[in-house]
Motif scaffolding. Structure first.
Motif, PDB file in Angstrom:
ATOM      1  N   ASN A 341       0.802  -1.224   0.000  1.00 26.71           N
ATOM      2  CA  ASN A 341       0.000   0.000   0.000  1.00 26.71           C
ATOM      3  C   ASN A 341       0.836   1.276   0.000  1.00 26.71           C
ATOM      4  OD1 ASN A 341       0.773  -0.524   2.647  1.00 26.71           O
ATOM      5  ND2 ASN A 341      -1.291  -0.378   3.517  1.00 26.71           N
ATOM      6  N   LEU A 342       2.031   1.255   0.573  1.00 22.50           N
ATOM      7  CA  LEU A 342       2.883   2.446   0.516  1.00 22.50           C
ATOM      8  C   LEU A 342       3.362   2.696  -0.907  1.00 22.50           C
ATOM      9  CD1 LEU A 342       4.493   4.781   1.662  1.00 22.50           C
ATOM     10  CD2 LEU A 342       6.264   3.155   2.393  1.00 22.50           C
ATOM     11  N   ASP A 343       3.770   1.648  -1.597  1.00 18.53           N
ATOM     12  CA  ASP A 343       4.226   1.812  -2.975  1.00 18.53           C
ATOM     13  C   ASP A 343       3.090   2.294  -3.868  1.00 18.53           C
ATOM     14  OD1 ASP A 343       6.692   1.197  -4.755  1.00 18.53           O
ATOM     15  OD2 ASP A 343       5.001   0.373  -5.884  1.00 18.53           O
ATOM     16  N   ASP A 344       1.891   1.765  -3.670  1.00 21.80           N
ATOM     17  CA  ASP A 344       0.729   2.204  -4.452  1.00 21.80           C
ATOM     18  C   ASP A 344       0.467   3.686  -4.244  1.00 21.80           C
ATOM     19  OD1 ASP A 344       0.365  -0.372  -5.365  1.00 21.80           O
ATOM     20  OD2 ASP A 344      -1.238  -0.851  -3.931  1.00 21.80           O
ATOM     21  N   LEU A 345       0.528   4.125  -2.987  1.00 20.51           N
ATOM     22  CA  LEU A 345       0.287   5.523  -2.668  1.00 20.51           C
ATOM     23  C   LEU A 345       1.324   6.437  -3.303  1.00 20.51           C
ATOM     24  CD1 LEU A 345      -1.049   7.834  -1.081  1.00 20.51           C
ATOM     25  CD2 LEU A 345       0.293   7.124   0.926  1.00 20.51           C
ATOM     26  N   LEU A 346       2.583   6.095  -3.154  1.00 21.49           N
ATOM     27  CA  LEU A 346       3.657   6.940  -3.699  1.00 21.49           C
ATOM     28  C   LEU A 346       3.653   6.946  -5.229  1.00 21.49           C
ATOM     29  CD1 LEU A 346       6.503   5.927  -1.227  1.00 21.49           C
ATOM     30  CD2 LEU A 346       5.405   8.177  -1.374  1.00 21.49           C
ATOM     31  N   THR A 347       3.355   5.814  -5.835  1.00 21.63           N
ATOM     32  CA  THR A 347       3.286   5.751  -7.306  1.00 21.63           C
ATOM     33  C   THR A 347       2.235   6.717  -7.822  1.00 21.63           C
ATOM     34  OG1 THR A 347       4.016   3.444  -7.327  1.00 21.63           O
ATOM     35  CG2 THR A 347       2.871   4.248  -9.288  1.00 21.63           C
TER      36      THR A 347
END
Length: 352
Positions: A341-347
């Protein structure tokens, strides 16, 4: 006379918190459109919302009249919390090494302090080994930090365009967070079923407002509502939001002991004003802990001097990536709780 005084108080409150049309025309609409394009199967930020399911908290600032898109309410919340204010955290002060006297807190907002660069080593300290993300995600986190710090530095030097870009980036980040939290499944059958189970009989779940029942939470924390998924328990972690709201909008107060049914109407309103404000407050309150704590464990390692003492509050940086036990962090994506979920948010936040 009493009515006149109340009206004057409301006008003063509105004047103090009113925002310019730039927030809606230069930030909310173009950024919301951009994020909706990324989530084209949902497109929840730009549609106009009905006033029929609104709550009085949706109408506390006349600058919001006619601004009935989620994107506008989120951008407005970011703008309000970009102004420096003292976090209302005295009731949890002992847990985070804070003074119980908020008058001693250094006021802060989204742009008051630079962001701390992160590394796998620092994240191991602030999140714990289990939640340290992959190298590509750490790199994205630092791209966000670098971009925000550059805009902030240039804005402090008087560059108005950089100030606009900083405000846009924070608004985009929060709009992406709304999708990560709720907007991809807000209007599902399950959402409607949960709303019927918990909501007052006269309440109808508005479009775009997700109701979610978390089976892994205790009964008092199981229900999560709206853009940023808050529990309608005024004694829970929305208490800081209520206190912050009352300090910001003194003529439009929410009871610190509001009932669950009242909080369902507020957090589940059709325009989501309080929900968006609470989310923005959760970010700046998390930063406030890192800025004002007296304990090294409750802030980023960059704020600790080589001799083990803490830097002065004005000289500290802030980080999104702190565990909830260390910095009163509400949002799972900030803590990489699922591993994705962190990678999804930052992407999303860093997308063109």
């Amino acid at each position: 006379m009493k009515t006149l005084i109340l009206c004057l108080a409301l006008l003063l409150s509105q004047a103090a918190n009113a925002v310019s049309d730039d927030v809606f025309y230069k930030i909310a609409y173009p950024v919301g459109l951009n994020v909706d394009e990324r989530y084209s199967s949902s497109r929840e930020l730009i549609p106009r919302r009905s006033q029929s399911g609104s709550h009085s908290t949706d109408s506390c600032d006349e600058s919001l009249d006619g601004r009935d898109r989620f994107a506008e309410r989120i951008a407005y919340a970011v703008e309000v919390k970009s102004k420096r204010s003292r976090a209302q955290l005295e009731y949890v002060a002992p847990y985070y090494g804070l003074s119980k006297d908020i008058r001693t807190y250094t006021p802060n907002g989204f742009l008051s302090h630079p962001m701390c660069p992160v590394s796998k080593a620092s994240l191991k300290t602030t999140l714990g080994s289990k939640y340290v993300p992959a190298s590509k995600t750490v790199e994205k986190a630092n791209v966000f930090v670098s971009r925000m710090n550059r805009y902030r530095s240039e804005a402090m030097a008087g560059n108005k365009d950089s100030l606009l870009q900083a405000r846009k980036l924070w608004s985009k980040f929060m709009m992406c967070l709304a999708y990560t939290e709720s907007l991809t499944s807000a209007d599902s059958t399950k959402s409607s079923q949960v709303a019927k189970k918990y909501a007052p009989s006269s309440y109808r779940r508005p479009a775009g407002v997700k109701f979610y029942e978390d089976p892994y939470q205790s009964p008092e924390s199981r229900l999560n509502i709206g853009l940023f998924q808050f529990t309608p328990n005024s004694a829970g972690n929305v208490q800081a939001c209520i206190r912050g709201w009352n300090a910001t909008f003194p003529a439009c107060r929410v009871s610190e002991s509001a009932s669950s049914s009242t909080m369902i109407r507020i957090l589940g309103s059709s325009l989501q004003t309080f929900n968006a404000f609470c989310a923005a407050s959760k970010v700046t309150d998390m930063f406030a802990v890192q800025i004002n704590t007296r304990n090294t464990v409750n802030t980023h390692p960059a704020n600790v001097k080589t001799n083990g003492s803490l830097k002065a509050p004005a000289d500290r940086c802030v980080s999104l990536h702190m565990s909830s036990g260390k910095s009163y962090n509400h949002f799972g994506p900030f803590q990489n709780t699922t591993g994705e979920n962190l990678d999804d948010l930052l992407t999303c936040a860093l997308s063109p």
